[in-house]
Design an enzyme around this catalytic site. Structure first.
Site, mmCIF file in Angstrom:
data_model
loop_
_atom_site.group_PDB
_atom_site.id
_atom_site.type_symbol
_atom_site.label_atom_id
_atom_site.label_comp_id
_atom_site.label_asym_id
_atom_site.label_seq_id
_atom_site.Cartn_x
_atom_site.Cartn_y
_atom_site.Cartn_z
ATOM 1 C CB SER A 252 -27.054 -24.636 11.828
ATOM 2 O OG SER A 252 -26.181 -24.853 10.729
ATOM 3 C CE LYS B 170 -27.639 -29.262 14.224
ATOM 4 N NZ LYS B 170 -27.121 -28.751 15.499
#
Length: 470
Positions: free
Chosen positions: A321, A327
């Site tokens: 991300s 992430k």
């Protein structure tokens, strides 16, 4: 004196100026100007160029045997074909992969390249078609309608093993993980709801099996492409081909390719039939569907890591991300999903193009060829990427898997033969409402003795369940 930069070539439509450093000629250049469709040249699949070289060489050898092609010219053509087979002239195959004309542009691209290479071998300038002519000599005893599909089928036979090898290797990787995870107890699920326990090894073993099954499907469909219509010429009647040419040309093609090529029994039917392409496309769609299903499972099983299943860990390939730190996304299964979607769509194209054949020829073969080549290549690459960048590096979260089993309602199913469905359902309902374990509720209600309950809910039995009687 400066060397000429261009040469003038003509066909029955008129003259065109051709760059002198290229081996293709006037008909190829017309096709380049007519078909700016994908900007992807036919050389995107080098095996098709190799196959065209094989077909043209086999035809020349047969024509030489029958005295139709003079020896000196024939020898130069054979050497030019060898250059095509070796990939030395791939950059000269410039017509668009999607084209009108049933492959005539591709066939003439090959004829012109081979003619000009043969002229060069004999010490002549390119374009001296009064000596070696693309139609009269390179296309001798042929039509696009038999040379092109024969090359197409030969190319498929050269390409399919790449996919079978990739799938076999991927299946083996899943099989290795099945052994590694053979003692990892987890919950099986149906309709995304808890079902009954299984092992992670069994889950990965099933992935291995389903891929191996389709390796066999590919091997079966491959057999269809050994049958070719070389010698059929325009529509299957063999017009303009000398007696004995058909058998000789196919025999030479078999020798050159080391493939068991054979002549179609009915050349009229073989010239328009595209059923083998439809069948191959269907197998590729089946492979795509299965691979996509497996990738969906991998994404679900690795979901989380805190708020999902989190039963397995996929290799961390890249940050996931631009806004959420830490992430990591399942990018490899995601890209294989997208490959599958593309293949499924191309299968529709192959089906519609095959249905669109009319009378003695299917003019849609170029798009069938383009899509099958892309499907085979994308699936092969997808399998390789999935294996090397995902499957080999998967690890199991053993404690998480066991936690989900012990906290599951689904294990109550194992009590059915002892306490019956109704009592098991009542325990399941109470467990859901209270948050208590199935194990504790069954013991508390006195429906089964502790020793039997412990045996039924043992890891050993949940991994390899046996049947218990009351």
């Amino acid at each position: 004196m400066a060397e000429k930069q261009t040469r003038i070539e003509h066909d029955f439509l008129g003259e065109m100026e051709i760059p002198n450093d290229v081996y293709y000629g006037v008909q190829t250049l017309r096709a380049v100007e007519n078909f700016r469709i994908t900007d992807i040249p036919i050389s995107i699949e080098p095996k098709m160029m190799k196959a065209l070289g094989y077909v043209k060489k086999a035809a020349a050898m047969a024509n030489m045997d029958l005295g139709v092609l003079p020896g000196e010219i024939g020898d130069a053509i054979l050497k030019a074909c060898d250059a095509v087979i070796a990939g030395e002239l791939d950059g000269q195959f410039v017509v668009d992969a999607v084209q009108g004309g049933a492959g005539t542009s591709t066939n003439m691209n090959a004829n012109e390249v081979i003619a000009n290479k043969a002229l060069e071998i004999l010490g002549h300038e390119k374009g001296r078609y009064d000596i070696i002519h693309p139609n009269n000599h390179i296309n001798c005893s042929q039509s696009t309608n038999d040379a092109y599909p024969t090359a197409f089928r030969t190319a498929l036979l050269l390409i399919i093993p790449k996919l079978t090898d990739a799938m076999t290797s991927l299946s083996g990787a899943f099989r290795e993980k099945a052994g590694e995870f053979s003692d990892v107890l987890k919950m099986g699920r149906t309709q995304l709801q808890d079902a009954v326990p299984m092992t992670l090894g069994q889950e990965f073993g099933a992935f291995a099996t389903t891929i191996a099954e389709d390796v066999e499907r590919l091997k079966t469909v491959k057999e269809l492409f050994y049958e070719v219509n070389l010698g059929a010429t325009a529509i299957g009647t063999g017009i303009n081909a000398p007696s004995g040419y058909r058998a000789l040309a196919v025999d030479y093609l078999a020798q050159l390719t080391s493939l068991p090529m054979k002549s179609s029994a009915d050349l009229i039917e073989a010239t328009w039939d595209t059923g083998a392409y439809v069948q191959l496309s269907g197998v590729l769609r089946r492979i795509a569907v299965k691979l996509s299903k497996i990738c969906n499972d991998l994404r679900l099983l690795s979901s989380g890591p805190r708020a999902g299943f989190n039963e397995i860990n996929l290799p961390k390939m890249q940050p996931g991300s631009s806004i959420m730190p830490g992430k990591v996304n399942p990018v490899i299964p995601e890209v294989v999903n997208q490959i599958a979607f593309k293949v499924i769509g191309m299968d529709v194209t192959v089906t519609l193009a095959s249905e669109a054949g009319q009378l003695q020829l299917n003019v849609m073969e170029p798009v069938i060829a383009f899509d099958l080549f892309v499907m085979l290549e994308m699936l092969q690459r997808g399998c390789r990427v999935l294996e090397s960048k995902c499957i080999r590096g998967i690890t199991a979260n053993r404690e998480r898997c066991m936690e989900l089993v012990l906290g599951s309602i689904g294990i109550v199913t194992a009590l059915n033969p002892i306490i019956g469905y109704e009592a098991s359902a009542a325990i399941a309902k109470e467990a859901l409402e209270t948050g208590r374990s199935v194990h504790d509720l069954a013991l508390e209600k006195g429906l089964i003795d502790k020793e039997k309950l412990e045996e039924i809910f043992s890891v050993k039995n949940l991994m390899n369940p046996k049947f218990f009687r009351k």
